[in-house]
Write a protein that holds these residues in place. Structure first.
Motif, PDB file in Angstrom:
ATOM      1  N   SER A 232       2.518  13.917  -3.789  1.00 14.49           N
ATOM      2  CA  SER A 232       2.462  13.881  -5.247  1.00 14.49           C
ATOM      3  C   SER A 232       2.617  15.277  -5.842  1.00 14.49           C
ATOM      4  O   SER A 232       3.384  15.479  -6.781  1.00 14.49           O
ATOM      5  CB  SER A 232       1.141  13.250  -5.711  1.00 14.49           C
ATOM      6  OG  SER A 232       1.045  11.907  -5.287  1.00 14.49           O
TER       7      SER A 232
ATOM      8  N   LEU B 158      -1.039  11.155   0.117  1.00 13.61           N
ATOM      9  CA  LEU B 158      -0.997  10.887  -1.316  1.00 13.61           C
ATOM     10  C   LEU B 158      -0.974  12.181  -2.114  1.00 13.61           C
ATOM     11  O   LEU B 158      -0.130  12.375  -2.997  1.00 13.61           O
ATOM     12  CB  LEU B 158      -2.205  10.046  -1.710  1.00 13.61           C
ATOM     13  CG  LEU B 158      -2.452   9.836  -3.212  1.00 13.61           C
ATOM     14  CD1 LEU B 158      -1.315   9.047  -3.832  1.00 13.61           C
ATOM     15  CD2 LEU B 158      -3.782   9.139  -3.437  1.00 13.61           C
ATOM     16  N   VAL B 159      -1.905  13.079  -1.803  1.00 14.79           N
ATOM     17  CA  VAL B 159      -2.000  14.341  -2.554  1.00 14.79           C
ATOM     18  C   VAL B 159      -0.794  15.237  -2.269  1.00 14.79           C
ATOM     19  O   VAL B 159      -0.178  15.809  -3.183  1.00 14.79           O
ATOM     20  CB  VAL B 159      -3.309  15.076  -2.203  1.00 14.79           C
ATOM     21  CG1 VAL B 159      -3.340  16.465  -2.856  1.00 14.79           C
ATOM     22  CG2 VAL B 159      -4.513  14.254  -2.649  1.00 14.79           C
TER      23      VAL B 159
ATOM     24  N   ALA C 213      -3.972   9.124   4.969  1.00 14.46           N
ATOM     25  CA  ALA C 213      -3.387   8.500   3.785  1.00 14.46           C
ATOM     26  C   ALA C 213      -3.665   9.312   2.529  1.00 14.46           C
ATOM     27  O   ALA C 213      -2.783   9.490   1.679  1.00 14.46           O
ATOM     28  CB  ALA C 213      -3.912   7.071   3.628  1.00 14.46           C
ATOM     29  N   TRP C 214      -4.906   9.825   2.417  1.00 14.42           N
ATOM     30  CA  TRP C 214      -5.242  10.601   1.218  1.00 14.42           C
ATOM     31  C   TRP C 214      -4.479  11.923   1.190  1.00 14.42           C
ATOM     32  O   TRP C 214      -4.018  12.361   0.134  1.00 14.42           O
ATOM     33  CB  TRP C 214      -6.748  10.854   1.152  1.00 14.42           C
ATOM     34  CG  TRP C 214      -7.511   9.673   0.648  1.00 14.42           C
ATOM     35  CD1 TRP C 214      -8.280   8.801   1.368  1.00 14.42           C
ATOM     36  CD2 TRP C 214      -7.539   9.200  -0.704  1.00 14.42           C
ATOM     37  NE1 TRP C 214      -8.783   7.822   0.571  1.00 14.42           N
ATOM     38  CE2 TRP C 214      -8.358   8.037  -0.712  1.00 14.42           C
ATOM     39  CE3 TRP C 214      -6.966   9.635  -1.892  1.00 14.42           C
ATOM     40  CZ2 TRP C 214      -8.606   7.316  -1.871  1.00 14.42           C
ATOM     41  CZ3 TRP C 214      -7.216   8.917  -3.052  1.00 14.42           C
ATOM     42  CH2 TRP C 214      -8.019   7.772  -3.044  1.00 14.42           C
ATOM     43  N   LEU C 215      -4.360  12.569   2.341  1.00 17.38           N
ATOM     44  CA  LEU C 215      -3.580  13.810   2.397  1.00 17.38           C
ATOM     45  C   LEU C 215      -2.125  13.532   2.051  1.00 17.38           C
ATOM     46  O   LEU C 215      -1.482  14.302   1.334  1.00 17.38           O
ATOM     47  CB  LEU C 215      -3.676  14.436   3.790  1.00 17.38           C
ATOM     48  CG  LEU C 215      -2.833  15.696   4.022  1.00 17.38           C
ATOM     49  CD1 LEU C 215      -3.183  16.782   3.023  1.00 17.38           C
ATOM     50  CD2 LEU C 215      -3.011  16.192   5.463  1.00 17.38           C
TER      51      LEU C 215
ATOM     52  N   ILE D 292       1.138   4.293  -3.036  1.00 21.02           N
ATOM     53  CA  ILE D 292       1.052   5.742  -2.834  1.00 21.02           C
ATOM     54  C   ILE D 292       2.226   6.441  -3.510  1.00 21.02           C
ATOM     55  O   ILE D 292       2.056   7.452  -4.218  1.00 21.02           O
ATOM     56  CB  ILE D 292       1.011   6.070  -1.327  1.00 21.02           C
ATOM     57  CG1 ILE D 292      -0.356   5.687  -0.756  1.00 21.02           C
ATOM     58  CG2 ILE D 292       1.310   7.550  -1.071  1.00 21.02           C
ATOM     59  CD1 ILE D 292      -0.483   5.855   0.733  1.00 21.02           C
TER      60      ILE D 292
ATOM     61  N   GLN E 220       0.831  -1.209   0.000  1.00 22.13           N
ATOM     62  CA  GLN E 220       0.000   0.000   0.000  1.00 22.13           C
ATOM     63  C   GLN E 220       0.866   1.261   0.000  1.00 22.13           C
ATOM     64  O   GLN E 220       0.563   2.232  -0.702  1.00 22.13           O
ATOM     65  CB  GLN E 220      -0.920  -0.014   1.231  1.00 22.13           C
ATOM     66  CG  GLN E 220      -2.009  -1.060   1.181  1.00 22.13           C
ATOM     67  CD  GLN E 220      -2.745  -1.187   2.508  1.00 22.13           C
ATOM     68  OE1 GLN E 220      -2.133  -1.193   3.583  1.00 22.13           O
ATOM     69  NE2 GLN E 220      -4.065  -1.300   2.443  1.00 22.13           N
ATOM     70  N   THR E 221       1.924   1.229   0.780  1.00 19.77           N
ATOM     71  CA  THR E 221       2.846   2.368   0.797  1.00 19.77           C
ATOM     72  C   THR E 221       3.475   2.566  -0.575  1.00 19.77           C
ATOM     73  O   THR E 221       3.575   3.687  -1.075  1.00 19.77           O
ATOM     74  CB  THR E 221       3.950   2.143   1.854  1.00 19.77           C
ATOM     75  OG1 THR E 221       3.342   1.960   3.126  1.00 19.77           O
ATOM     76  CG2 THR E 221       4.900   3.329   1.903  1.00 19.77           C
TER      77      THR E 221
ATOM     78  N   VAL F 208       1.821   6.611  -7.329  1.00 16.49           N
ATOM     79  CA  VAL F 208       1.065   7.763  -7.833  1.00 16.49           C
ATOM     80  C   VAL F 208       1.976   8.986  -7.900  1.00 16.49           C
ATOM     81  O   VAL F 208       1.941   9.758  -8.857  1.00 16.49           O
ATOM     82  CB  VAL F 208      -0.156   8.036  -6.931  1.00 16.49           C
ATOM     83  CG1 VAL F 208      -0.867   9.318  -7.349  1.00 16.49           C
ATOM     84  CG2 VAL F 208      -1.119   6.855  -6.975  1.00 16.49           C
ATOM     85  N   GLN F 209       2.784   9.142  -6.877  1.00 19.32           N
ATOM     86  CA  GLN F 209       3.757  10.238  -6.877  1.00 19.32           C
ATOM     87  C   GLN F 209       4.651  10.161  -8.109  1.00 19.32           C
ATOM     88  O   GLN F 209       4.896  11.158  -8.785  1.00 19.32           O
ATOM     89  CB  GLN F 209       4.620  10.167  -5.614  1.00 19.32           C
ATOM     90  CG  GLN F 209       5.787  11.140  -5.602  1.00 19.32           C
ATOM     91  CD  GLN F 209       6.937  10.668  -4.719  1.00 19.32           C
ATOM     92  OE1 GLN F 209       6.968   9.507  -4.307  1.00 19.32           O
ATOM     93  NE2 GLN F 209       7.876  11.542  -4.451  1.00 19.32           N
TER      94      GLN F 209
ATOM     95  N   SER G 265      -6.029   8.914  10.576  1.00 18.46           N
ATOM     96  CA  SER G 265      -6.275   9.072   9.142  1.00 18.46           C
ATOM     97  C   SER G 265      -5.274  10.064   8.568  1.00 18.46           C
ATOM     98  O   SER G 265      -4.706  10.877   9.297  1.00 18.46           O
ATOM     99  CB  SER G 265      -7.704   9.556   8.885  1.00 18.46           C
ATOM    100  OG  SER G 265      -7.900  10.840   9.451  1.00 18.46           O
TER     101      SER G 265
END
Length: 508
Positions: A395, A391-392, A387-389, A336, A332-333, A339-340, A385
């Protein structure tokens, strides 16, 4: 003599544009059509493949270290040497080999470096104990110290200043960033399926393939007069880099209060001072202090050190956050960071166009600010929580990072004659190596100290770990923002013909 290069036509005058730095040129920058010939594309492919291979080597072992340690009988504290053994020669000998290549042949040395790297990768893959593995890693680092500056100088002497070089540096920078990212994902997948030795075997195959293709495509180039090597300068700068890299690489594990770390860092600073004194008196210096006084070289490389050191630290700290705080798996890491890498590839394609439109100076400053802002956004990460932050944030910060890599490379190698390109690209790649080396130990040591304070205050594991990570990210963002402001002012000030107004395409 320069490497055979297609379409070296005279350059049209640059259109007026934003204020930008123009180093006083030692030659009139020649421009070529933006489209590359088939041969030029093949040359670029070979050179970028070599750079990608080196970038891959930096990260492919990261997730494999625990498995590797158990297999070879290396303790947890000794695993850092898998990284340090590579970093010491790869960073310490860059300037020396960049200069040797200028004098005795870039193509010849490039091929030698590929051979050393391929053989070293075989040794690392077949390692039977820690000593043989670390010997292979050190030889890989030596091969990298030869490949990186010679490959970059071959690139900048093949592709003239202007759209062609900007495009070539854009592709090279993109693959460099992708190499780090893909290495993390690929290293985990290969280790889980076929074992950690396959990662070193992959590098051996890659090195052999590039070595087979390169002689047919690359032409020799060197300094026309072959001046003598500055031996005192070579000894002092190599010793300084080796001492500083060793000290900083081990500081995170031993702490900056360790006698070993203090002695090596002090020795590094003293040797660096001796190097400057030697170069100021040398008739044929290894590093021209006149070149270092060029605003484009000095400020461009400062931007390079900042973007590399701070972005590598963001990736390191986020890896800890995702796996230690959020308890995500390695896969999973890796996704992420995948995507970067994809967004970085897009940024690498667009960056040369942005440079052509706004100039390299404005692109570098804007890219550094983008990296700083989205690194700062990661201060919103939480214990439960985020993970989404993550990711964005990482990236988009990487988009700025790629823009900074490409624009600082354009700035730091513009306006220089071919016989100084090896030295200039040696400085560029030294900025990369030094940046990658210093960021993580400095900020991870700061984060670790803060974690200890929070735990003593009663915070739990997750909360204290996150607190240390946030401190590191905050300092990271601040450093990049400050450097962006310094570069903006440093590259816009007028001084003795070193700065001019105008120039988009082909200009700094």
């Amino acid at each position: 003599m320069t490497i055979d290069s297609p379409s070296l036509a005279p350059a049209p005058p640059a259109p007026p544009g934003d204020t930008a730095v123009h180093p006083t040129p030692a030659r009139t920058p020649s421009a070529a059509p933006e489209r590359l010939s088939t041969r030029a594309k093949l040359v670029l492919f070979v050179l970028c493949a070599a750079q990608f291979m080196i970038a891959l080597d930096f990260s492919i072992l990261n997730v494999a270290l625990p498995v590797l340690g158990k297999d070879l009988g290396m303790g947890q504290a000794d695993l850092q040497w898998a990284v340090t053994a590579f970093a010491l020669p790869s960073g310490g000998f860059l300037l020396l080999f960049g200069r040797i290549a200028d004098l005795y042949g870039r193509r010849k040395l490039f091929l030698t470096g590929l051979g050393v790297f391929a053989v070293a990768s075989v040794l690392a893959a077949l390692a039977w104990d820690p000593a043989s593995f670390l010997a292979g890693r050190a030889l890989q680092g030596l091969g990298a110290a030869i490949i990186v500056p010679t490959g970059m100088s071959l690139l900048t002497t093949t592709f003239p200043e202007g759209p062609q070089r900007e495009r070539a540096l854009g592709i090279s920078g993109t693959l460099l960033s992708l190499g780090f990212t893909i290495g993390m994902v690929l290293g985990g997948a290969m280790t889980d399926t076929v074992g950690w030795r396959s990662t070193m075997g992959l590098l051996a195959v890659a090195g052999a393939l590039v070595l087979l293709a390169a002689p047919k495509l690359l032409s020799e180039s060197r300094h026309p007069q072959r001046p003598r090597i500055d031996v005192p300068g070579a000894i002092t700068v190599t010793g300084a880099l080796l001492s500083l890299i060793y000290g900083l690489s081990t500081a995170a594990q031993q702490g900056f209060g360790s006698l070993d770390v203090i002695v090596t860092l002090v020795a590094g600073v003293l040797l660096l001072a001796a190097f400057i004194a030697v170069e100021s008196r040398s008739a044929q210096p290894l590093v021209s202090l006149k070149m270092l006084r060029r605003r484009s070289v000095a400020w461009g490389n400062l931007g390079g050190i900042a973007t590399f050191s701070m972005m590598s630290t963001v990736v390191f700290l986020l890896t800890l956050y995702l796996q230690e705080v959020l308890k995500l798996s390695a896969l999973q890491t890796g996704l992420i960071f995948g995507v970067q890498g994809a967004l970085s590839a897009v940024a690498g394609v667009l960056a040369p166009k942005v440079i052509g439109r706004f100039g390299a100076r404005n692109t570098l400053v804007g890219a550094l600010l983008l990296q700083a802002v989205f690194t700062a956004s990661l201060l919103g990460l939480g214990v439960a929580s985020g993970a989404w932050l993550a990711l964005v944030g990482v990236s988009v910060a990487s988009v700025g990072h790629l823009g900074a890599i490409i624009s600082y490379g354009v700035i730091a190698t513009s306006g220089l004659p071919d016989d100084e390109q090896g030295l200039a690209t040696g400085l560029v790649t030294s900025s990369q190596q030094v940046g990658i080396t210093i960021g993580i130990p400095l900020l991870s040591a700061l984060a670790s100290a803060h974690v200890a304070v929070l735990r003593d205050g009663g915070d739990g594991f997750a909360a204290s770990t996150l607190g240390g990570i946030k401190l590191g990210l905050g300092v990271d963002a601040a450093v990049v923002a400050v450097v962006a402001v310094l570069v903006a002012f440093g590259l816009s000030r007028r001084a003795d013909g070193g700065v001019a107004v105008g120039g988009r395409t082909g200009g700094v």
